[in-house]
Design a protein around this motif. Structure first.
Motif: not given
Length: 330
Positions: A201-223
């Motif tokens: 359920r929470y594993s990545w697919t090849f296409s989702e990894i490609e989508i992540a590489h094309e992300a232009s906005l990263l956000v993180a809070a309280d890490v």
């Protein structure tokens, strides 16, 4: 909130910590608890963009996604009735995000709680939406939604998405995936499983990894609260930001102070370790780091950001950083 040093992590695994955001919640409550966070859309005016529709607010709500649960009547130790937080009555220009969270947790499970920096980051993203078109149509990746690790936290995050469908724009897809900062990126195990036709359920697919590489906005809070996790975070961040499209990270944190025997003073060592990864960046433009890759950061003045979310107190120890990555120069 009680603060604990990294040196006492062994004890923290059995002791409980509580976010100050939860101070109005029933004490001693076990299991998931429901809270409602509301925000209002400002009326169009100078510097503000008129919202296109009520669904347009959804694109930033991953920072405060959540879920709901049954409330029981309970009493405190003096026999007084404990009143749960009511779901507020909303105007036509107000919206509510339902958040399921734990009131207390062990340190490894702090991702089940709501922390102040998450709410400040939400205000920041809402302000960008209301004052510019900068976030329109972007692919975003949130790092550390409950530290992105462990089925209990991932289940909670996924359920939160499911229970807030009215805040997700039509045509928008939200993925909840495991991203363990201690493991390499892209996740090797997922690639092997994909080649075998397997899927968790929470594993990545090849296409989702490609989508992540094309992300232009990263956000993180309280890490930022453990030096080991901060090291792992920046290691993962370097791999993510060096692949695909150019990216910017907006990171919200709260300084956490502990008494240090070495310094004989109360210091925010975790924050200092985080700052050691950054070069000062001014406006983060024209990055020049020489032959070595580097992160360039700029602290954003959050006093200029209105508080859209009503149910929290910002305090004075929360910061938002804009971070960019400069690749190695050859």
């Amino acid at each position: 909130m009680e603060e604990e040093s990294v040196e006492t992590r062994g004890q923290s695994e059995v002791e409980k910590v509580m976010s100050e955001v939860h101070l109005g919640c029933p004490p001693g409550f076990s299991g998931p608890h429901i809270s409602y966070f509301t925000f209002s859309i400002p009326q169009p005016g100078p510097g503000l963009i008129k919202p296109r529709s009520s669904n347009d607010v959804s694109q930033v709500e991953e920072a405060t996604t959540s879920i709901s649960t049954q409330q029981n009547i309970s009493f405190d130790e003096d026999g007084d009735l404990i009143l749960p937080r009511r779901k507020p009555k909303l105007s036509n220009q107000s919206y509510s995000v339902t958040i399921q969270h734990s009131i207390t947790s062990t340190l490894p499970s702090v991702g089940l709680q709501v922390w102040r920096a998450e709410l400040v980051l939400s205000d920041f993203l809402l302000h960008k939406m209301f004052t510019s078109s900068e976030l329109d149509g972007v692919v975003s990746l949130e790092l550390g939604a409950g530290t992105d690790h462990g089925n209990e936290i991932l289940d909670n995050c996924a359920k939160n998405v499911e229970l807030n469908p009215e805040l997700i724009s039509p045509g928008t897809t939200v993925y909840v995936r495991e991203l363990d900062w201690m493991n390499p990126w892209p996740p090797r195990l997922t690639i092997e499983e994909s080649s075998l036709g397997k899927n968790k359920r929470y594993s990545w697919t090849f296409s989702e990894i490609e989508i992540a590489h094309e992300a232009s906005l990263l956000v993180a809070a309280d890490v930022v609260y453990s030096d080991d996790l901060t090291d792992a975070f920046f290691s993962t961040l370097e791999r993510l930001m060096s692949l695909g499209s150019e990216k910017v990270l907006f990171l919200a944190l709260e300084k956490r102070y502990n008494f240090s025997l070495h310094d004989l003073d109360v210091v925010a060592n975790g924050y200092l370790h985080f700052r050691s990864y950054l070069q000062s960046g001014g406006d983060c433009e024209g990055l020049k780091c020489g032959p070595m890759p580097c992160f360039v950061g700029r602290c954003i003045d959050i006093t200029e950001i209105p508080q859209y979310l009503k149910e929290y107190v910002r305090g004075s120890d929360v910061e938002i950083w804009e971070i960019k990555y400069s690749k190695r120069k050859f």
